[in-house]
Design a protein around this motif. Structure first.
Motif, mmCIF file in Angstrom:
data_model
loop_
_atom_site.group_PDB
_atom_site.id
_atom_site.type_symbol
_atom_site.label_atom_id
_atom_site.label_comp_id
_atom_site.label_asym_id
_atom_site.label_seq_id
_atom_site.Cartn_x
_atom_site.Cartn_y
_atom_site.Cartn_z
ATOM 1 N N ARG A 82 -2.307 -2.006 -2.873
ATOM 2 C CA ARG A 82 -1.877 -3.347 -2.454
ATOM 3 C C ARG A 82 -3.039 -4.136 -1.857
ATOM 4 O O ARG A 82 -3.183 -5.341 -2.085
ATOM 5 C CB ARG A 82 -0.736 -3.233 -1.450
ATOM 6 C CG ARG A 82 0.621 -2.967 -2.091
ATOM 7 C CD ARG A 82 1.700 -2.795 -1.035
ATOM 8 N NE ARG A 82 1.796 -1.403 -0.613
ATOM 9 C CZ ARG A 82 2.009 -0.993 0.622
ATOM 10 N NH1 ARG A 82 2.150 -1.869 1.594
ATOM 11 N NH2 ARG A 82 2.097 0.289 0.899
ATOM 12 N N LEU A 83 -3.873 -3.454 -1.090
ATOM 13 C CA LEU A 83 -5.031 -4.127 -0.496
ATOM 14 C C LEU A 83 -6.003 -4.601 -1.576
ATOM 15 O O LEU A 83 -6.532 -5.716 -1.505
ATOM 16 C CB LEU A 83 -5.735 -3.184 0.473
ATOM 17 C CG LEU A 83 -5.006 -2.927 1.794
ATOM 18 C CD1 LEU A 83 -5.626 -1.740 2.522
ATOM 19 C CD2 LEU A 83 -5.028 -4.166 2.683
ATOM 20 N N LYS A 84 -6.232 -3.771 -2.574
ATOM 21 C CA LYS A 84 -7.115 -4.182 -3.671
ATOM 22 C C LYS A 84 -6.550 -5.390 -4.408
ATOM 23 O O LYS A 84 -7.297 -6.307 -4.780
ATOM 24 C CB LYS A 84 -7.331 -3.018 -4.637
ATOM 25 C CG LYS A 84 -8.176 -1.887 -4.062
ATOM 26 C CD LYS A 84 -8.289 -0.729 -5.055
ATOM 27 C CE LYS A 84 -9.093 0.411 -4.469
ATOM 28 N NZ LYS A 84 -9.192 1.560 -5.403
ATOM 29 N N TYR A 126 1.606 -0.620 8.713
ATOM 30 C CA TYR A 126 1.002 -1.231 9.891
ATOM 31 C C TYR A 126 2.042 -1.530 10.975
ATOM 32 O O TYR A 126 1.737 -2.185 11.970
ATOM 33 C CB TYR A 126 0.324 -2.552 9.512
ATOM 34 C CG TYR A 126 -0.841 -2.433 8.550
ATOM 35 C CD1 TYR A 126 -1.427 -1.212 8.255
ATOM 36 C CD2 TYR A 126 -1.372 -3.571 7.958
ATOM 37 C CE1 TYR A 126 -2.495 -1.123 7.381
ATOM 38 C CE2 TYR A 126 -2.447 -3.492 7.081
ATOM 39 C CZ TYR A 126 -3.005 -2.261 6.801
ATOM 40 O OH TYR A 126 -4.067 -2.169 5.944
ATOM 41 N N ALA A 127 3.256 -1.049 10.786
ATOM 42 C CA ALA A 127 4.354 -1.437 11.682
ATOM 43 C C ALA A 127 4.069 -1.076 13.132
ATOM 44 O O ALA A 127 4.464 -1.803 14.050
ATOM 45 C CB ALA A 127 5.655 -0.784 11.221
ATOM 46 N N LEU A 142 -12.309 -0.893 4.113
ATOM 47 C CA LEU A 142 -12.510 -1.531 5.419
ATOM 48 C C LEU A 142 -11.175 -1.869 6.061
ATOM 49 O O LEU A 142 -10.961 -1.614 7.253
ATOM 50 C CB LEU A 142 -13.348 -2.806 5.249
ATOM 51 C CG LEU A 142 -13.559 -3.657 6.508
ATOM 52 C CD1 LEU A 142 -14.345 -2.885 7.557
ATOM 53 C CD2 LEU A 142 -14.270 -4.963 6.156
ATOM 54 N N ALA A 143 -10.268 -2.432 5.278
ATOM 55 C CA ALA A 143 -8.945 -2.789 5.798
ATOM 56 C C ALA A 143 -8.193 -1.550 6.266
ATOM 57 O O ALA A 143 -7.550 -1.560 7.320
ATOM 58 C CB ALA A 143 -8.141 -3.518 4.728
ATOM 59 N N LEU A 144 -8.290 -0.484 5.507
ATOM 60 C CA LEU A 144 -7.647 0.762 5.919
ATOM 61 C C LEU A 144 -8.270 1.297 7.206
ATOM 62 O O LEU A 144 -7.577 1.790 8.104
ATOM 63 C CB LEU A 144 -7.788 1.815 4.816
ATOM 64 C CG LEU A 144 -6.945 1.600 3.557
ATOM 65 C CD1 LEU A 144 -7.415 2.552 2.458
ATOM 66 C CD2 LEU A 144 -5.464 1.812 3.852
ATOM 67 N N GLY A 145 -9.575 1.185 7.320
ATOM 68 C CA GLY A 145 -10.265 1.660 8.511
ATOM 69 C C GLY A 145 -9.920 0.878 9.752
ATOM 70 O O GLY A 145 -9.807 1.436 10.851
#
Length: 204
Positions: free
Chosen positions: A87-89, A145-146, A192-195
């Motif tokens: 989803r981030l990609k 991310y909840a 990066l977003a996951l980190g």
């Protein structure tokens, strides 16, 4: 789809402003590009001035962007079952596609809009801010991310700014400064977003 005369004037004026600059583009050139008799005053049947044409172009992009944000949010909701990294990609690729779509307007922004502070304000509030807000809203809505106590507007600024910088540097220099192609950038952006989320969840 056949464009109306007004739509042709707006589209061709933005293309010319991007290619030549606002000041270097004459009303007659816009008329000729739009299929009107150059110098015959056809533009003034639809707009009072060249500046009004530029303002109309910006406002049309603002309207389209708002519609796109709503559509993208709906599509994103339909893909909520995909892995977060996927989803981030997808989100990153959407951002890069939006930059490409707005390339003429971006060129005009950096070259000419400093002489029109009112139009800069319209772009900031009507186009740029909603895009960053949509990133923050989308990130905060992801189920993974909840529990994250995250400053989503700040994170959206970092992630959105990375997309903008990558596209601008690649567009200006004809390649990224570190020769990282788009697929590698998207991969790194997602990681990066996951980190960021991992760090938010880590104990102090």
């Amino acid at each position: 789809m056949t464009l109306s005369t007004r739509e042709r004037i707006v589209a061709e004026s933005l293309r010319l402003f991007a290619d030549r600059g606002y000041a270097a583009t004459s009303v007659a050139e816009i008329e000729a590009a739009a299929g009107l008799s150059p110098g015959a005053g056809g533009l003034y049947r639809h707009f009072r001035s060249k500046e009004e044409v530029l303002a109309a172009a910006i406002r049309e992009h603002i309207t389209r962007t708002r519609e796109q944000i709503a559509t993208v949010m709906e599509i994103a909701a339909e893909h909520s079952d995909l892995p977060l990294e996927t989803r981030l990609k997808m989100a990153c690729k959407t951002g890069l596609a939006k930059m490409r779509e707005e390339q003429d307007l971006i060129r005009v922004l950096f070259r000419d809009l400093d002489q029109f502070p009112n139009l800069i304000a319209e772009m900031r509030e009507g186009l740029v801010k909603p895009l960053y807000d949509s990133i923050a809203t989308w990130l905060s809505a992801q189920p993974e991310y909840a529990d994250a106590d995250a400053d989503w507007p700040a994170i959206a600024t970092v992630l959105g700014g990375a997309v903008v910088n990558y596209w601008l540097s690649t567009e200006s220099l004809h390649e990224s400064p570190t020769r990282v192609d788009e697929s590698r950038f998207v991969e790194a952006w997602a990681r990066l977003a996951l980190g960021l989320v991992t760090n938010e969840r880590s104990p102090a």
